[in-house]
Scaffold this active site. Sequence first.
Site, PDB file in Angstrom:
ATOM      1  N   CYS A 192     103.311 104.828  20.367  1.00 14.74           N
ATOM      2  CA  CYS A 192     103.197 103.732  21.319  1.00 14.74           C
ATOM      3  C   CYS A 192     102.971 104.285  22.737  1.00 14.74           C
ATOM      4  O   CYS A 192     101.924 104.847  23.008  1.00 14.74           O
ATOM      5  CB  CYS A 192     104.422 102.823  21.232  1.00 14.74           C
ATOM      6  N   HIS A 233     105.262 101.677  15.119  1.00 12.07           N
ATOM      7  CA  HIS A 233     106.527 102.402  15.164  1.00 12.07           C
ATOM      8  C   HIS A 233     107.081 102.700  13.762  1.00 12.07           C
ATOM      9  O   HIS A 233     107.943 101.967  13.261  1.00 12.07           O
ATOM     10  CB  HIS A 233     107.569 101.583  15.932  1.00 12.07           C
ATOM     11  N   GLU A 242     109.192 104.872  12.980  1.00  7.96           N
ATOM     12  CA  GLU A 242     110.616 105.217  13.089  1.00  7.96           C
ATOM     13  C   GLU A 242     111.534 104.017  12.920  1.00  7.96           C
ATOM     14  O   GLU A 242     112.743 104.178  12.706  1.00  7.96           O
ATOM     15  CB  GLU A 242     110.900 105.902  14.438  1.00  7.96           C
TER      16      GLU A 242
END
Length: 233
Positions: A86, A206, A208
């Site tokens: 990002c 994302h 994660e």
Amino acid sequence: MKSAIVVFPGTNRERDMAIALKRVTGKTPTMLWHRDTDLPDVDLVVLPGGFSYGDYLRCGAMAAHSPIMAAIRAFAQKGGHILGVCNGFQILTETGLLPGALLRNANLRFLSQDCTLRVERSDTPFTHKWEKGATFRTPLAHGDGNFTADSQTLARLEGEGLVAFRYASPTGQVQADDTSSNPNGSVNSIAGILSENTRICGMMPHPEDLVDPLMGGVDGLPLFEGLVEAIVQ
């Protein structure tokens, strides 16, 4: 695998990234402040998401000139592995470590939603836990995620196989002009790209945020597991 996460003023995804890295390594990553000038002995550096310097000027433009970036450039030149997610992807393009630029989303709105990514190659440190053409769900949250590049750069990215991920439908169909599968309008539905040596990856969504069932799924876990396998061998 030893890892470090860089924190800039306005970064807000460093804890999410730390959770993902600790899950696959068993070690808490080192947090580096943007004013640091040296990197510790690490295998992976991560530039996480957020709004570095409040996104003033351009997203990532001010962070690209932080003191820590000189050490990160040197780390890259030595073949170090770098992941930018990002805002981290935006910073990598602003530093020139990756080509292209991230513009305002095509609808000029901040987007916060799940999307589907298609894996474009399976022979890189960031993708080898998936098969080519595999799809996975991942959250996105950005206002400036519309990837663009000039025609020569785009031809090189496509011709050299440096596109890592594309936005796609849940069944893996890529349609750049379809906002349901390419929400921010990125050229060629590009969601993530690689450096020429495939050791630097920038992506807007994302992974994660989906590494544990308690998060709602583990779709992003293969990226981090693959990094460990690729680096620790």
